[in-house]
Scaffold this active site. Structure first.
Site, PDB file in Angstrom:
ATOM      1  N   ASP A 151       0.822  -1.215   0.000  1.00  0.00           N
ATOM      2  CA  ASP A 151       0.000   0.000   0.000  1.00  0.00           C
ATOM      3  C   ASP A 151       0.858   1.267   0.000  1.00  0.00           C
ATOM      4  OD1 ASP A 151      -2.331  -1.439  -0.017  1.00  0.00           O
ATOM      5  OD2 ASP A 151      -3.030  -0.780   1.952  1.00  0.00           O
ATOM      6  N   ASP A 152       0.204   2.374  -0.338  1.00  0.00           N
ATOM      7  CA  ASP A 152       0.787   3.726  -0.240  1.00  0.00           C
ATOM      8  C   ASP A 152       1.922   3.973  -1.225  1.00  0.00           C
ATOM      9  OD1 ASP A 152      -1.003   3.918   1.867  1.00  0.00           O
ATOM     10  OD2 ASP A 152       0.516   3.675   3.411  1.00  0.00           O
ATOM     11  N   HIS A 175      -7.732   3.962   1.054  1.00  0.00           N
ATOM     12  CA  HIS A 175      -6.739   4.358   2.048  1.00  0.00           C
ATOM     13  C   HIS A 175      -7.431   4.492   3.401  1.00  0.00           C
ATOM     14  CE1 HIS A 175      -3.113   6.103   3.597  1.00  0.00           C
ATOM     15  NE2 HIS A 175      -3.575   7.327   3.693  1.00  0.00           N
TER      16      HIS A 175
END
Length: 322
Positions: free
Chosen positions: A17-18, A138
């Site tokens: 993620d991110d 998110h």
């Protein structure tokens, strides 16, 4: 003749993620992918290093999806006609908790949520040259009440097939999590369970099992990941994914997603989504995850448990989840 590899028991999407959060996150995620520790990434298109991340994904052929963001930083969709309910007086999203509070108080326009999500999908396509094959939220905002309906509609409009449903087997018996995290994750799970009928109505798909809440940051270790995998095998396949084995018999294969956050610690004031990097990004937790995910002991565990890493695009598009 070469030995025939046995069919996997688990097809595991390990999603970093991110992606795009900062250059050091990007480099750590790429290093983790090249070492075989992750098989998929999720891009924050409003992050400061999103363009670099998209270019790295193209260069290294990294499967990439959209990490839709409604809670951190600056929106992609800047409307000059009306004041956005999605931002505070400083022009930033309300934050992980602030977004949830504003939603509970009826202060958010779902039309503005739809416009922002659509703008992020289009920016993703502009950066990568294609639509995302999966789209998650998110800080898990995509499973929140009302938001999940809009999220599913946007996914359906753009024909994005896969999302994330953060309901983790074994969560409630995970005693190493501090109380505040257990409370937050329990609420995330409740929201996710409530969102399932909505996703089903739009024919959105997701892997049989979700993992990652109990193995974030310093909580990640090979024994903890082994525990999570055993819970996923116990949960079994919910969509009756069947693969033909080498002997011609049929064997159920569990599809699963493991959410991870590898990287190198962000430098202060470098990265983020407009407000600078958060504490988690600047901590040693990201590099710790990178180390565990590329540990030979973990690869041995995968081999022992017949776990095959794959991307969302590799999962079979069978009938929707039940």
């Amino acid at each position: 003749m070469p030995a025939v590899m046995p069919q996997p028991r688990v097809m595991l999407v390990v999603t970093g993620d991110d992606f795009g959060y900062c250059p050091r996150r990007n480099q750590g995620i790429v290093d983790c992918f090249l070492a075989g520790g992750i098989s998929n990434v999720s891009l924050l298109v409003n992050a400061t290093a999103a363009k670099e991340a998209a270019d790295l994904a193209k260069r290294h052929n990294i499967p990439i999806g959209l990490h839709a963001n409604l809670s951190e930083g600056i929106p992609v969709c800047q409307s000059k006609k009306q004041v956005s309910t999605l931002i505070n007086e400083c022009g930033f999203f309300h934050g992980k908790i602030g977004f949830r509070q504003a939603l509970e108080q009826g202060q958010l326009s779902m039309k503005q949520v739809e416009l922002e999500l659509g703008a992020q999908v289009r920016l993703f396509r502009e950066l990568t040259g294609h639509l995302p094959y999966h789209m998650d939220g998110h800080q898990h905002v995509h499973v929140l009440p009302e938001v999940c309906e809009v999220f599913a509609q946007v996914m359906s409009d753009f024909r994005i097939p896969y999302t994330r449903v953060p309901v983790e087997p074994g969560l409630h018996s995970c005693l190493w999590l501090p109380l505040h995290l257990r409370r937050f994750y329990t609420q995330v799970e409740k929201n996710a369970l409530d969102a399932i009928p909505v996703f089903m109505r739009y024919n959105i798909r997701w892997p049989d099992v979700y993992l990652g809440l109990t193995t974030m940051g310093q909580n990640m270790s090979v024994p903890h990941l082994q525990r999570a995998l055993h819970h996923s095998l116990a949960a079994g396949p919910s969509s009756a994914s069947l693969c033909s084995s080498a002997s011609g018999s049929d064997e159920a294969v569990v599809t699963a997603e493991l959410m991870v956050h590898p990287g190198y610690s962000s430098h202060p004031q470098e990265g983020g989504c407009g407000e600078g990097p958060d504490d988690f990004s600047q901590s040693a937790d990201r590099q710790h995850e990178l180390s565990v995910l590329t540990d030979p002991a973990l690869f041995s565990l995968y081999s022992q448990e017949r776990v095959q890493l794959c991307a969302f695009k590799d999962l079979p598009l069978l009938s929707r989840n039940k």
